[in-house]
Design an enzyme around this catalytic site. Structure first.
Site, PDB file in Angstrom:
ATOM      1  CG  ASP A 112      -2.038   1.016   1.160  1.00  0.00           C
ATOM      2  OD1 ASP A 112      -1.889   2.007   0.416  1.00  0.00           O
ATOM      3  OD2 ASP A 112      -3.056   0.829   1.842  1.00  0.00           O
TER       4      ASP A 112
ATOM      5  NE  ARG B  12      -4.521   3.248   0.056  1.00  0.00           N
ATOM      6  CZ  ARG B  12      -5.645   2.626   0.366  1.00  0.00           C
ATOM      7  NH1 ARG B  12      -6.812   3.167   0.041  1.00  0.00           N
ATOM      8  NH2 ARG B  12      -5.611   1.464   1.006  1.00  0.00           N
TER       9      ARG B  12
END
Length: 401
Positions: free
Chosen positions: A331, A333
């Protein structure tokens, strides 16, 4: 040194402001080296001599793009083949120097670089000071000592330039941990990491600005659409707001990462579209709340890479394995932009609509008060059930199935 603690970034900034030298190290998977850093306005003969004596590396002068343009400092090479694309310009000496190599004459050159009245014709090349052009955006764009030097000078309220020098050990190899820590303790020198500086900037710098506010009637109800632009990247985001968020009461809120395939195409490979619909519906029913729609397609890897990841999943990989196989983290983000959007909207505390623990931690790290987690309840289908189970098992997502 197991009991060693890095300095606070605030203390490092204050030391730079006072003209002192500090120690800064980068990531273990990058150079894994420490540099001495000070502001160019305090490039005294004493500071330069200290760097030459104890650092023994190349003393460079990181500068902003603006200074490089003002003084017409051109890149050293047309094609940069440096492992980390360090942006060397031509080396320079100030015209008032002789050979230019002594600590005193290098001090003259460095200080003249940040002189308000300096001009290109004040310098000759080649020389004995090595300007490095920092990337606009600093350590948030490139996690190098060049950017750290300029960022620290800026944060200290000084001219956007400084000195940096790599540190060698007595045997001629580069000094690494724990020897860097030992040196910092022995010399009572503030010591921070570039990661600390990145975290500090994400929390304290204003990195997003609001552009417009417009009515946005939707099939769920009427919202106000607030547009935002990131200062560094220019990336655009939207906040869909229902009601008054500035009354001090806790706000029902969601951070939704853009998913073209799920939100617009109705793809059943993920639950993104369902989550967006559920959040909009719940906020409309409550009569007050906000959805941040962040441009973080494919958990931050972008649309095309997400589709490439789908290809790998069709060949047997799961969603985490596919991202890693493409060279990404599971991930990519980060949520500091979302936290700043909440702050600019006047949100003080939130009930966060999410199943993702990383969003909770990411916002808490930025100082946002999360008073409760509200689950997003969606029904899995035959096409996304395995994907959701992987997120539950490998990424800790909180599903009730």
């Amino acid at each position: 040194m197991t009991d060693f603690q890095f300095s606070k970034v605030e203390d490092a900034i204050e030391a730079i402001r006072q003209g002192k030298i500090i120690l800064v190290t980068d990531d273990e998977d990058r150079e894994n080296e420490g540099d001495f850093i000070c502001a160019a306005e305090f490039a005294t003969p004493e500071n330069i001599n200290f760097m030459a004596t104890y650092g023994k590396g190349l003393i460079c002068t990181p500068i902003s793009t603006e200074i490089a343009k003002k003084l017409n400092f051109h890149p050293m090479v047309a094609v940069n083949q440096d492992n980390h694309e360090t942006a060397f310009t031509v080396s320079v000496d100030h015209i008032d120097t002789g050979t230019g190599i002594s600590a005193f004459e290098r001090s003259i050159t460095a200080m003249k670089i940040v002189d308000d009245n300096a001009k290109a014709t004040d310098f000759r090349c080649p020389g004995h000071m090595f300007p490095l052009i920092a990337k606009d955006g600093g350590v948030l764009v490139r996690n190098g000592h060049t950017e750290a030097t300029v960022d620290l000078a800026r944060l200290a309220g000084l001219k956007h330039a400084g000195l940096c020098c790599e540190i060698m050990a007595d045997d001629g190899t580069m000094m690494t941990m724990p020897d860097l820590q030992k040196f910092a303790v022995e010399h009572n020198m503030p010591f921070i990491t570039i990661q600390q500086l990145q975290e500090y900037r994400r929390k304290h710098d204003s990195l997003v600005k609001q552009i417009s506010v417009v009515k946005m009637p939707t099939k769920y109800g009427e919202f106000m659409a607030h547009s935002f632009v990131e200062v560094i990247s220019g990336k655009e985001h939207v906040a869909l707001v229902k009601g008054d968020l500035t009354d001090g009461e806790q706000v029902l809120a969601r951070i939704h990462s853009e998913c073209l395939t799920g939100d617009a195409f109705g793809s059943q490979r993920c639950d993104c579209g369902q989550q967006f619909a559920a959040a909009m519906t719940q906020i409309e029913q409550e009569g007050r709340g906000v959805i941040l729609y962040l441009r973080q397609e494919g958990r931050g890897i972008g649309l095309i890479n997400k589709l490439r990841a789908y290809e790998l999943q069709d060949k047997g990989m799961d969603t985490v394995e596919a991202n890693v196989a493409l060279g990404f983290k599971e991930d990519e983000r980060e949520y500091y932009i979302g936290a700043q959007m909440f702050q600019q909207l006047g949100v003080k505390s939130i009930r966060l609509l999410t199943n993702n623990p990383a969003k909770i931690e990411g916002l808490k790290e930025q100082g946002l008060n999360i008073v409760a987690r509200e689950p997003i309840i969606v029904e899995p289908n035959k096409n996304d059930i395995d994907y959701l189970k992987v997120k539950q098992i490998k990424m800790g997502h909180m599903f009730n199935f």
